[in-house]
Design an enzyme around this catalytic site. Structure first.
Site, PDB file in Angstrom:
ATOM      1  N   TYR A 152      73.894 -24.359  58.423  1.00  0.00           N
ATOM      2  CA  TYR A 152      75.190 -25.018  58.081  1.00  0.00           C
ATOM      3  C   TYR A 152      74.598 -26.533  57.296  1.00  0.00           C
ATOM      4  O   TYR A 152      73.774 -27.071  57.708  1.00  0.00           O
ATOM      5  CB  TYR A 152      75.826 -25.554  59.143  1.00  0.00           C
ATOM      6  CG  TYR A 152      77.323 -26.342  58.937  1.00  0.00           C
ATOM      7  CD1 TYR A 152      78.247 -25.585  58.296  1.00  0.00           C
ATOM      8  CD2 TYR A 152      77.252 -27.593  59.220  1.00  0.00           C
ATOM      9  CE1 TYR A 152      79.366 -26.513  57.834  1.00  0.00           C
ATOM     10  CE2 TYR A 152      78.547 -28.391  58.918  1.00  0.00           C
ATOM     11  CZ  TYR A 152      79.460 -27.859  58.268  1.00  0.00           C
ATOM     12  OH  TYR A 152      80.727 -28.434  57.939  1.00  0.00           O
ATOM     13  N   ASP A 251      67.278 -30.311  55.745  1.00  0.00           N
ATOM     14  CA  ASP A 251      68.371 -30.709  56.155  1.00  0.00           C
ATOM     15  C   ASP A 251      68.405 -31.399  57.506  1.00  0.00           C
ATOM     16  O   ASP A 251      68.243 -30.565  58.366  1.00  0.00           O
ATOM     17  CB  ASP A 251      69.680 -29.837  56.080  1.00  0.00           C
ATOM     18  CG  ASP A 251      71.074 -30.414  56.485  1.00  0.00           C
ATOM     19  OD1 ASP A 251      70.787 -31.573  56.976  1.00  0.00           O
ATOM     20  OD2 ASP A 251      72.011 -29.560  56.115  1.00  0.00           O
ATOM     21  N   LYS A 279      74.503 -38.376  60.787  1.00  0.00           N
ATOM     22  CA  LYS A 279      74.809 -38.465  62.368  1.00  0.00           C
ATOM     23  C   LYS A 279      74.012 -39.410  62.861  1.00  0.00           C
ATOM     24  O   LYS A 279      74.552 -40.740  62.896  1.00  0.00           O
ATOM     25  CB  LYS A 279      74.500 -36.897  62.847  1.00  0.00           C
ATOM     26  CG  LYS A 279      75.315 -35.840  62.169  1.00  0.00           C
ATOM     27  CD  LYS A 279      75.285 -34.743  63.161  1.00  0.00           C
ATOM     28  CE  LYS A 279      76.072 -33.410  62.595  1.00  0.00           C
ATOM     29  NZ  LYS A 279      77.334 -33.295  63.039  1.00  0.00           N
TER      30      LYS A 279
HETATM   31  N1  PLP Z   1      74.065 -30.694  57.690  1.00  0.00           N
HETATM   32  C1  PLP Z   1      73.857 -30.211  59.080  1.00  0.00           C
HETATM   33  C2  PLP Z   1      72.626 -29.675  59.650  1.00  0.00           C
HETATM   34  C3  PLP Z   1      75.165 -30.379  59.856  1.00  0.00           C
HETATM   35  O1  PLP Z   1      75.065 -29.981  61.298  1.00  0.00           O
HETATM   36  C4  PLP Z   1      76.104 -31.098  59.304  1.00  0.00           C
HETATM   37  C5  PLP Z   1      77.131 -31.285  60.013  1.00  0.00           C
HETATM   38  O2  PLP Z   1      77.586 -30.946  61.394  1.00  0.00           O
HETATM   39  C6  PLP Z   1      76.217 -31.423  57.975  1.00  0.00           C
HETATM   40  C7  PLP Z   1      74.928 -31.238  57.077  1.00  0.00           C
HETATM   41  C8  PLP Z   1      77.308 -32.223  57.391  1.00  0.00           C
HETATM   42  O3  PLP Z   1      77.412 -33.376  57.854  1.00  0.00           O
HETATM   43  P1  PLP Z   1      78.985 -33.967  57.881  1.00  0.00           P
HETATM   44  O4  PLP Z   1      79.641 -33.293  58.854  1.00  0.00           O
HETATM   45  O5  PLP Z   1      78.617 -35.557  58.254  1.00  0.00           O
HETATM   46  O6  PLP Z   1      79.543 -34.061  56.408  1.00  0.00           O
END
Ligand code: PLP
Length: 442
Positions: A152, A251, A279
């Site tokens: 994700y 990521d 986060k």
């Molecule tokens: N990348 C990862 C690995 C994530 O777990 C998340 C959200 O859970 C995101 C990107 C997206 O972050 P946001 O919800 O702050 O847009």
């Protein structure tokens, strides 16, 4: 679950239920992110948090393993972060001009993250990922992106495909069909989806296509089953991307500042070209970042990539990040060792409690992250396809039973552990789990 329990539960969450009904009259679906809608028996309405706990508007107090979906690594009342934000609030909220904290935060990232030579800020993890793709395309002059099934990377169109929740692709053919994660998405033709931990598929794909700008992955597949990289996989992905002129993007929105001070890249000793953060970086305020190689990030400095955003590096969020990064850095490595110990104790205790009740639970733990599945059979969960065979309805009932016993976990079985979770919290959680598993086994 017996009717007596349901009756008890109805009164217990009366305030949350009526607030949700009220919200539904003006707020689409009654919740602000679809992720929150899955909670049984009702998405809770929270009054306040403290330490490792949340208190709902009915006055129920929970040991919390949701941690805001990850940001609250320091718990719900991180004193230094709150003081820094309060100090900034007195000076102003946002300026449309530079302020000192931006460089302070960027310097802290450069000092702690192996791949970070230059940094840029955005607000959410999704936006940072979007910026990273744009940077990669501009820096390589190529257009396609490789992503992995079950990983994700936020909700923005190009990468919101083959996400957790979409059915795994059948068979063994590679690349896989890119399955949109939502209605209303635009075409996904520039994204190639592969199975993760399969170095052969990555090698074939990179060799066959010289228009791949970047390979993006969660370095630990934290969303799609908390699956760790197999030995040598990250190293091989590093070699292959270098050999074929594509950039490697980690990521680290979940893993950053959580699996180690330098994130997954320092835990596994593999340095990508770019990494994205969100986060935990700002301990509960919205700040995200792309960090990476100077020559790649130069596309922002020289204007080839137009990196914009009203709230990029907003002062209160930057104040929170500056303080949080200080706490992580000053606490390291003891802070991370303690998180690991607490999480291992929780993981072992949950496995024992489930086994005692005859519930087929599998527990994955990587640093202060856990994933629990209820899954028949002896085989281990090594892929998104394996994780997708878990009995999610049964686990959601377990999560509901835990809520009734004062422990809040995500119905999808993803647990976040903070520096504030004490031995007592873990014992309370394991007592609750023993009784909830027994109920589930009935
Ligand atoms: N990348 C990862 C690995 C994530 O777990 C998340 C959200 O859970 C995101 C990107 C997206 O972050 P946001 O919800 O702050 O847009």
């Amino acid at each position: 679950m017996g009717s007596a329990t349901s009756t008890r539960a109805t009164g217990r969450y009366a305030g949350s239920r009526s607030q949700l009904e009220r919200a539904k009259r003006s707020l689409a679906g009654g919740v602000s992110t679809a992720m929150r809608a899955a909670q049984l028996p009702v998405p809770l309405v929270i009054d306040h948090g403290y330490g490792s706990h949340l208190v709902d508007i009915d006055g129920n107090d929970y040991v919390d393993y949701v941690l805001g979906f990850g940001p609250m690594l320091l718990g719900h009342s991180p004193a230094r972060v709150i003081a820094a934000v309060q100090d900034q609030l007195a000076r102003g909220l946002t300026f449309g001009a530079q302020h000192r904290l931006e460089a302070e935060v960027a310097e802290r990232i450069v000092e702690t993250v192996p791949c970070a030579e230059l940094v840029c800020f955005s607000t959410t993890g999704s936006e940072a990922v979007h910026a990273a793709l744009r940077i990669a395309r501009a820096a390589t002059g190529r257009s396609k992106i490789v992503k992995f099934e079950g990983h994700y990377h936020g909700w923005i169109d190009p990468l919101h495909v083959s996400t957790p929740g979409t059915p795994p692709a059948p068979g063994t053919a590679s690349p896989l069909a890119a399955t949109p994660g939502s209605g209303g998405q635009s075409s996904t033709t520039e994204v190639i989806v592969l199975r993760w931990n399969d170095a052969g598929a990555l090698e074939e794909t990179l060799a066959a296509d010289d228009d791949i700008a970047a390979v993006i992955m969660e370095p630990v597949a934290s969303n799609g089953g908390l699956i760790a990289p197999v030995d040598g996989y990250l190293e091989r992905a590093r070699e292959l991307t270098r050999e074929h002129g594509a950039l490697l993007i980690f990521d680290e929105v979940v893993t950053g500042f959580r699996l180690a001070l330098g994130g997954a890249q320092s835990r596994y000793g593999v340095t990508p070209d770019l990494a994205t953060y969100g986060k935990a970086i700002a301990s509960g305020l919205p700040l995200s970042a792309v960090a990476g190689r100077r020559d790649v990030m130069e596309v922002i400095a020289d204007g080839r990539v137009r990196h914009v955003g009203t709230y990029n590096g907003a002062p209160p969020a930057a104040a929170a990040a500056s303080a949080a990064l200080d706490v992580y850095r000053e606490g390291s490595p003891a802070l991370y060792e303690e998180l690991e110990r607490t999480s291992a104790r929780l993981a072992e205790g949950l496995a024992e409690a489930a086994a005692a009740a005859g519930v087929p639970l599998k527990v994955h733990q990587v640093g202060p992250l856990l994933q629990t599945f209820i899954l028949d059979g002896e085989q281990s969960v090594t892929s998104y396809a394996d994780a997708a065979t878990a009995d999610t309805a049964r686990f959601a009932r377990f999560a509901e039973a835990m809520l009734e016993r004062g422990v809040m976990i995500l119905p999808r079985g993803w647990w976040f552990i903070s520096t504030e979770h004490s031995e007592e919290d873990i014992e309370v959680t394991l007592d609750a789990a023993r009784s909830a598993f027994a109920e589930l086994a009935d």
